[in-house]
Scaffold this motif. Structure first.
Motif, PDB file in Angstrom:
ATOM      1  N   THR A  43     -21.613 -12.626   1.050  1.00  9.94           N
ATOM      2  CA  THR A  43     -20.354 -11.922   0.819  1.00  9.94           C
ATOM      3  C   THR A  43     -20.383 -11.341  -0.596  1.00  9.94           C
ATOM      4  O   THR A  43     -20.474 -12.083  -1.571  1.00  9.94           O
ATOM      5  N   VAL A  52     -12.984  -6.800 -11.998  1.00  7.69           N
ATOM      6  CA  VAL A  52     -14.143  -7.638 -12.290  1.00  7.69           C
ATOM      7  C   VAL A  52     -14.385  -7.607 -13.800  1.00  7.69           C
ATOM      8  O   VAL A  52     -14.397  -6.536 -14.410  1.00  7.69           O
ATOM      9  N   ARG A 101     -20.109  -7.441   3.470  1.00 10.59           N
ATOM     10  CA  ARG A 101     -20.715  -8.622   4.079  1.00 10.59           C
ATOM     11  C   ARG A 101     -22.039  -8.272   4.725  1.00 10.59           C
ATOM     12  O   ARG A 101     -22.161  -7.252   5.397  1.00 10.59           O
ATOM     13  N   VAL A 134     -15.183  -5.435  -0.704  1.00 12.08           N
ATOM     14  CA  VAL A 134     -15.862  -6.569  -0.071  1.00 12.08           C
ATOM     15  C   VAL A 134     -16.935  -6.023   0.867  1.00 12.08           C
ATOM     16  O   VAL A 134     -16.667  -5.126   1.665  1.00 12.08           O
ATOM     17  N   GLU A 189     -11.777  -9.698   5.326  1.00 12.41           N
ATOM     18  CA  GLU A 189     -13.113  -9.965   4.794  1.00 12.41           C
ATOM     19  C   GLU A 189     -12.941 -10.522   3.385  1.00 12.41           C
ATOM     20  O   GLU A 189     -12.108 -10.025   2.630  1.00 12.41           O
ATOM     21  N   GLY A 190     -13.724 -11.521   3.052  1.00 13.41           N
ATOM     22  CA  GLY A 190     -13.596 -12.048   1.695  1.00 13.41           C
ATOM     23  C   GLY A 190     -14.220 -13.415   1.542  1.00 13.41           C
ATOM     24  O   GLY A 190     -15.160 -13.782   2.268  1.00 13.41           O
ATOM     25  N   LEU A 191     -13.660 -14.161   0.595  1.00 12.63           N
ATOM     26  CA  LEU A 191     -14.216 -15.452   0.207  1.00 12.63           C
ATOM     27  C   LEU A 191     -13.078 -16.412  -0.112  1.00 12.63           C
ATOM     28  O   LEU A 191     -12.148 -16.053  -0.825  1.00 12.63           O
ATOM     29  N   ALA A 237     -10.063  -8.491   1.255  1.00 10.01           N
ATOM     30  CA  ALA A 237      -9.424  -7.209   1.583  1.00 10.01           C
ATOM     31  C   ALA A 237      -9.056  -7.238   3.063  1.00 10.01           C
ATOM     32  O   ALA A 237      -9.614  -8.022   3.830  1.00 10.01           O
ATOM     33  N   ILE A 284     -18.373  -9.357  -3.441  1.00  7.87           N
ATOM     34  CA  ILE A 284     -17.063  -8.888  -3.912  1.00  7.87           C
ATOM     35  C   ILE A 284     -17.295  -8.236  -5.261  1.00  7.87           C
ATOM     36  O   ILE A 284     -17.939  -8.839  -6.127  1.00  7.87           O
ATOM     37  N   GLY A 285     -16.847  -7.010  -5.413  1.00  8.14           N
ATOM     38  CA  GLY A 285     -17.111  -6.362  -6.683  1.00  8.14           C
ATOM     39  C   GLY A 285     -16.459  -5.019  -6.820  1.00  8.14           C
ATOM     40  O   GLY A 285     -15.541  -4.666  -6.077  1.00  8.14           O
ATOM     41  N   ILE A 293     -13.294 -12.483 -11.179  1.00  7.19           N
ATOM     42  CA  ILE A 293     -12.754 -11.545 -10.196  1.00  7.19           C
ATOM     43  C   ILE A 293     -11.300 -11.933  -9.995  1.00  7.19           C
ATOM     44  O   ILE A 293     -10.996 -13.112  -9.755  1.00  7.19           O
ATOM     45  N   PRO A 333     -17.198 -17.954   3.238  1.00 13.02           N
ATOM     46  CA  PRO A 333     -16.868 -16.566   3.581  1.00 13.02           C
ATOM     47  C   PRO A 333     -15.749 -16.457   4.617  1.00 13.02           C
ATOM     48  O   PRO A 333     -15.547 -17.369   5.432  1.00 13.02           O
TER      49      PRO A 333
END
Lengths: 138, 138, 138
Positions: free
Chosen positions: A134, B2, A4, A2, C34-36, C138, A136-137, B136, C103
């Motif tokens: 944000t 992913v 940001r 993640v 942190e994330g979504l 995460a 995410i990957g 994801i 977020p």
């Protein structure tokens, strides 16, 4: 993974502001090869859109259309604490986006040739608008 | 994890095209048990919607409503490089979605009984429309 | 990390229902720093919006605006299986959101001071509306 990133757009009042470059930069910083970059605007009187990026008249026409659809000073509106553009700004935001999720593929933001990412300021006066991206990957 | 999948929709001009099956297939390929499948359309004159999937009249009525709301050839519009449906296609796209994030739970796309995923072609002529699905999950 | 939470909103008919607290709770349960958090509504006649949360008149005006834009019983509509508010509910849903990605930063949902998350019931009668929140982080 993640990651940001944040950006601030200093608007000069109502209109669209290209944020494609900043979002692309944050996606790059993440080092994600595959994933998703989700953009979020921290406001209810500014919003996000994906729009044609070649002819500026597209965004001028879009502004004209929405100004006619949601007229400033409409007597229907009772909430006008901050003026005649206050409630229209909220309506315009609800009819467009507060969040947009853009894919990342092979380390690049997946945007069609004519797709640009824009912050749309709906208030007539200048504002500082906060945006969080944000990523995410993997 | 992913996973990315792509699909192309060969449209026959203005109207809605069901992509639920293809998105479901890509979500399945990912093997994600829990997660999110985010759909992205690579265009600014075609968009995405979630819509009732039982009665086709819903989508006919939706088309009629939007055609009245954003009329082709509206004299308000100055951008008409590709014809009278050019600018309306951009407006319709902005008023609907370029990205939609659908949850995956217990290995299946979470869709209500009556929810279908549609690509909406806004141009009157046929086009090939690209869609990317980013999954994801875990 | 993927965390999924669900909530049901018992609506009392048309109007907006604040779900900020429930979404915040689910984001907290995930322990993501942190994330979504992506919200999804399982229906095509109720939707999601981000809206100003301070003055209730904003949401009253929003309701009035949309009721005028998409009138119940509009003779344009042929789909009216469940009454005069049936097709307008689908149109209102398409013009707003079925999914929103918020977020999470430093363990908290990133919401601007005046941003609230609302489920918008578009049918005149009471319904139970299902919402899924998918947290990836995460």
């Amino acid at each position: 993974m993640v990651h940001r990133g944040e950006l601030t757009v200093a608007t000069r009042g109502r209109g669209t502001y290209d944020i494609t470059r900043e979002v692309t930069r944050i996606a790059g910083e993440s080092k994600a090869r595959e994933g998703l970059a989700t953009i979020w605007v921290h406001h209810t009187s500014a919003s996000l859109i994906v729009c044609e990026n070649a002819d500026p008249a597209v965004r001028t026409d879009l502004e004209a259309f929405v100004a006619r659809l949601v007229p400033d000073g409409d007597p229907l509106f009772t909430h006008r604490d901050e003026g005649e553009d206050d409630m229209p700004a909220h309506v315009r935001s609800v009819l467009t986006q507060t969040s947009i999720g853009v894919p990342i593929a092979d380390g690049r933001l997946v945007l069609g040739t004519w797709q640009g990412l824009y912050l749309w300021e709906h208030r007539t006066q200048a504002h500082h608008r906060r945006v969080t991206v944000t990523v995410i990957g993997a």
